[in-house]
Write a protein that holds these residues in place. Structure first.
Motif, PDB file in Angstrom:
ATOM      1  N   GLU A  62      -6.021  -0.739 -11.653  1.00 52.50           N
ATOM      2  CA  GLU A  62      -5.761   0.318 -10.678  1.00 52.50           C
ATOM      3  C   GLU A  62      -5.884  -0.100  -9.222  1.00 52.50           C
ATOM      4  O   GLU A  62      -5.701   0.716  -8.335  1.00 52.50           O
ATOM      5  N   VAL A 117      -4.965  -1.678  -5.605  1.00 47.56           N
ATOM      6  CA  VAL A 117      -3.781  -1.964  -4.799  1.00 47.56           C
ATOM      7  C   VAL A 117      -3.613  -3.474  -4.694  1.00 47.56           C
ATOM      8  O   VAL A 117      -4.576  -4.199  -4.494  1.00 47.56           O
ATOM      9  N   THR A 137       2.645   1.639  -3.430  1.00 48.69           N
ATOM     10  CA  THR A 137       1.645   1.958  -4.449  1.00 48.69           C
ATOM     11  C   THR A 137       1.199   3.415  -4.324  1.00 48.69           C
ATOM     12  O   THR A 137       1.112   4.137  -5.330  1.00 48.69           O
ATOM     13  N   LYS A 138       0.944   3.852  -3.108  1.00 43.05           N
ATOM     14  CA  LYS A 138       0.523   5.247  -2.883  1.00 43.05           C
ATOM     15  C   LYS A 138       1.606   6.223  -3.354  1.00 43.05           C
ATOM     16  O   LYS A 138       1.317   7.201  -4.043  1.00 43.05           O
ATOM     17  N   GLN A 139       2.846   5.953  -2.966  1.00 44.10           N
ATOM     18  CA  GLN A 139       3.960   6.822  -3.348  1.00 44.10           C
ATOM     19  C   GLN A 139       4.173   6.814  -4.863  1.00 44.10           C
ATOM     20  O   GLN A 139       4.401   7.858  -5.473  1.00 44.10           O
ATOM     21  N   ARG A 181       1.954   6.192  -7.221  1.00 45.21           N
ATOM     22  CA  ARG A 181       0.859   6.941  -7.857  1.00 45.21           C
ATOM     23  C   ARG A 181       1.109   8.446  -7.757  1.00 45.21           C
ATOM     24  O   ARG A 181       0.884   9.189  -8.704  1.00 45.21           O
ATOM     25  N   LYS A 182       1.581   8.880  -6.596  1.00 49.26           N
ATOM     26  CA  LYS A 182       1.868  10.290  -6.369  1.00 49.26           C
ATOM     27  C   LYS A 182       2.967  10.777  -7.325  1.00 49.26           C
ATOM     28  O   LYS A 182       2.834  11.827  -7.951  1.00 49.26           O
ATOM     29  N   GLU A 192       0.825  -1.211   0.000  1.00 52.00           N
ATOM     30  CA  GLU A 192       0.000   0.000   0.000  1.00 52.00           C
ATOM     31  C   GLU A 192       0.856   1.256   0.000  1.00 52.00           C
ATOM     32  O   GLU A 192       0.559   2.217  -0.727  1.00 52.00           O
ATOM     33  N   ASP A 193       1.909   1.264   0.786  1.00 52.32           N
ATOM     34  CA  ASP A 193       2.796   2.421   0.891  1.00 52.32           C
ATOM     35  C   ASP A 193       3.496   2.713  -0.435  1.00 52.32           C
ATOM     36  O   ASP A 193       3.495   3.848  -0.921  1.00 52.32           O
TER      37      ASP A 193
END
Length: 121
Positions: A112, A114, A65-67, A69-70, A62-63
């Motif tokens: 898309e 996670v 993937t979030k980073q 995407r950002k 999750e971490d």
């Protein structure tokens, strides 16, 4: 060496190891340098070793993937998670590259979620 590979490129892959978040952090500087040499090239953010990534904790997935995407959003770049070992999204990556570089319609389905091998373009 960077000027040799960047100057006339139509596309530039910014690749990082999905199992090592520090490699994603390094993309910022690579992107800055490459953009200074070739502004018009289409940027692609590519996460590698998806097969290893899936064995890591959900929190890590999750971490990262979030980073990712950002970063991809800031770079205005497609984001693709790949595994050369297991042939995950490798051919699809090149289809997205051709579509973006030659302004063609991409008929692939986006991925898309996670935990899935992201394919966002």
């Amino acid at each position: 060496m960077l000027p040799l590979v960047c100057n006339d490129a139509s596309a530039i892959f910014f690749m990082f190891d999905l199992s090592r978040k520090s490699t994603l952090t390094s993309v910022k500087e690579w992107y800055r340098q490459a953009r200074g040499l070739n502004r018009p090239a289409v940027a692609f953010l590519v996460g590698t070793k998806y097969d290893v990534f899936t064995t890591l904790s959900v929190e890590h997935q999750e971490d990262v993937t979030k980073q990712a995407r950002k970063f991809a959003k800031a770079m205005k770049a497609p984001l693709v998670f790949t595994s050369a070992t297991h042939s995950v999204n490798v051919q699809k990556l090149f289809k997205v590259v051709l579509a973006k570089v030659f302004d063609l319609k991409c008929t692939l389905d986006k991925i898309e979620e996670v935990g899935e091998p992201l394919l966002i373009f």
